[in-house]
Design an enzyme around this catalytic site. Structure first.
Site, PDB file in Angstrom:
ATOM      1  N   ASN A 122      12.283  -0.011   7.520  1.00 53.34           N
ATOM      2  CA  ASN A 122      12.691  -1.358   7.107  1.00 53.34           C
ATOM      3  C   ASN A 122      12.051  -1.750   5.770  1.00 53.34           C
ATOM      4  OD1 ASN A 122      14.199  -3.711   7.514  1.00 53.34           O
ATOM      5  ND2 ASN A 122      12.487  -4.769   8.430  1.00 53.34           N
ATOM      6  N   ARG A 127       9.413  -0.073  -3.158  1.00 55.15           N
ATOM      7  CA  ARG A 127       8.178  -0.544  -2.551  1.00 55.15           C
ATOM      8  C   ARG A 127       7.435   0.572  -1.827  1.00 55.15           C
ATOM      9  NH1 ARG A 127       7.640  -3.731   1.861  1.00 55.15           N
ATOM     10  NH2 ARG A 127       5.500  -4.491   1.829  1.00 55.15           N
ATOM     11  N   ARG A 171       3.157  -2.182   9.616  1.00 56.69           N
ATOM     12  CA  ARG A 171       3.040  -0.734   9.828  1.00 56.69           C
ATOM     13  C   ARG A 171       1.589  -0.282   9.837  1.00 56.69           C
ATOM     14  NH1 ARG A 171       6.093  -2.399   6.022  1.00 56.69           N
ATOM     15  NH2 ARG A 171       8.373  -2.347   6.183  1.00 56.69           N
ATOM     16  N   LYS A 212      15.193   7.704  13.631  1.00 57.79           N
ATOM     17  CA  LYS A 212      15.500   7.905  12.204  1.00 57.79           C
ATOM     18  C   LYS A 212      14.335   8.536  11.453  1.00 57.79           C
ATOM     19  CE  LYS A 212      15.958   6.880   7.783  1.00 57.79           C
ATOM     20  NZ  LYS A 212      14.872   6.897   6.787  1.00 57.79           N
ATOM     21  N   PRO A 229      19.672  11.858   9.736  1.00 61.36           N
ATOM     22  CA  PRO A 229      19.020  10.539   9.707  1.00 61.36           C
ATOM     23  C   PRO A 229      20.047   9.443   9.459  1.00 61.36           C
ATOM     24  CG  PRO A 229      17.857  12.110   8.293  1.00 61.36           C
ATOM     25  CD  PRO A 229      19.150  12.757   8.695  1.00 61.36           C
ATOM     26  N   ASP A 231      20.367   5.719   8.579  1.00 58.84           N
ATOM     27  CA  ASP A 231      19.691   4.516   8.106  1.00 58.84           C
ATOM     28  C   ASP A 231      20.745   3.474   7.750  1.00 58.84           C
ATOM     29  OD1 ASP A 231      20.819   5.515   5.830  1.00 58.84           O
ATOM     30  OD2 ASP A 231      19.094   5.109   4.552  1.00 58.84           O
TER      31      ASP A 231
END
Length: 279
Positions: A122, A127, A171, A212, A229, A231
């Site tokens: 997310n 970033r 996280r 994922k 994957p 996403d």
DNA sequence: TCCCAGGCAAGGC
DNA sequence: GCCTTGCATGGG
């Protein structure tokens, strides 16, 4: 075809290899351009990729050359893989393969890939790159003029507040736990021998690793092509291609059935095509 | 400003 | 099993 010449890896013009595409592909998060070349970092190693006479030239320390042959999957002919993939009759696939030609599936350091993709959840690529760079600078061993990816031990020695301070948000506890586990034993190496379904299960034992992220680590570190994957980008692509929006799990199953043992590579081309070309 | 990003865990059904 | 919600942060 390729060969080694004066401690450099030289890749023939006709073998697909595009450092720029690989650097921005989203598989890895700390490559950057410099002058007319690209610099790649993996664990505590570094190489520089440039072009000359339409050939790619990979330079690194002599003792790291073999590592980067493996890292860039140099011994595999993507010319052949791409031809095989183009035979799958899916709208736009052939165009995506042509557009992304030069991409390769990288064999990354297990720990670096695990941590990087836990951070990726997310989150956006700009970033993710920023966070990983700051972790390397503050926890990585200083090599001659760059920082290595932090060791599991170095990461395990920090608390959640440290990771929050570096912009990791919620996280942070996942990173602490993963680092502690990796520092304590050799799980990441041990699971490399497992068949893909068991490998994915083992990866998902880590907090912060779901379907994922497990697929990304399996594909970009353990080089398993029988994953896909899914996403947010792939969800948009799927809906665009097939006019339906089932669950991520259903999409994944359908795409793996469609692409078989080349699913992971097909994913990379579709992801790259849609994300960089727009739409 | 607001929407979104290489999702996940937890809780409800 | 499947679906919904809350989540830190900052890029564009």
């Amino acid at each position: 075809m390729w060969h080694i010449e004066h401690n450099k890896i030289i890749i023939d013009a006709k073998e697909p290899f595009d450092a720029r595409k690989i650097a921005v592909s989203g598989q890895l998060f700390r490559a950057h351009s410099r002058d007319n070349s690209y610099v790649f970092y993996s664990g505590d190693k570094r190489c520089v990729v440039s072009r000359c006479n339409n050939r790619a030239i990979i330079e690194s320390d002599v003792e790291s050359l073999a590592y980067f042959i493996d890292y860039f999957d140099i011994t595999t002919s993507y010319h052949t893989l791409n031809a095989t993939l183009r035979r799958v009759k899916i709208p736009l696939l052939s165009e995506a393969v042509r557009y992304g030609s030069g991409l390769r599936i990288i064999r990354q350091n297990y720990f670096e890939a695990l941590i990087s993709f836990i951070i990726s959840s997310n989150n956006n690529i700009a970033r993710i790159q920023k966070i990983i760079t700051s972790l390397c600078t503050s926890l990585g061993v200083k090599k001659d003029d760059f920082y290595a990816f932090p060791s599991a031990e170095a990461m395990a020695a920090r608390n959640t507040a440290f990771y929050e301070k570096h912009g990791c948000g919620y996280r942070a506890p996942w990173l602490c736990k993963a680092a502690k586990i990796a520092a304590k034993n050799n799980v990441l190496e041990d699971i490399a021998a497992l068949p893909t379904p068991q490998l994915l299960d083992a990866l998902q034992e880590f907090d912060g690793v779901g379907p994922k992220v497990a697929d990304c680590v399996a594909l970009f570190a353990y080089h398993r092509f029988d994953v896909f994957p899914v996403d947010t980008w792939i969800k948009k692509i799927y809906t665009h291609l097939f006019g339906a929006s089932p669950s991520a799990q259903i999409m994944r199953r359908h795409l793996i059935e469609t692409f078989g043992h080349n699913a992971g590579l097909a994913q990379q081309y579709l992801f790259y095509y849609y994300r960089t070309r727009g739409k």
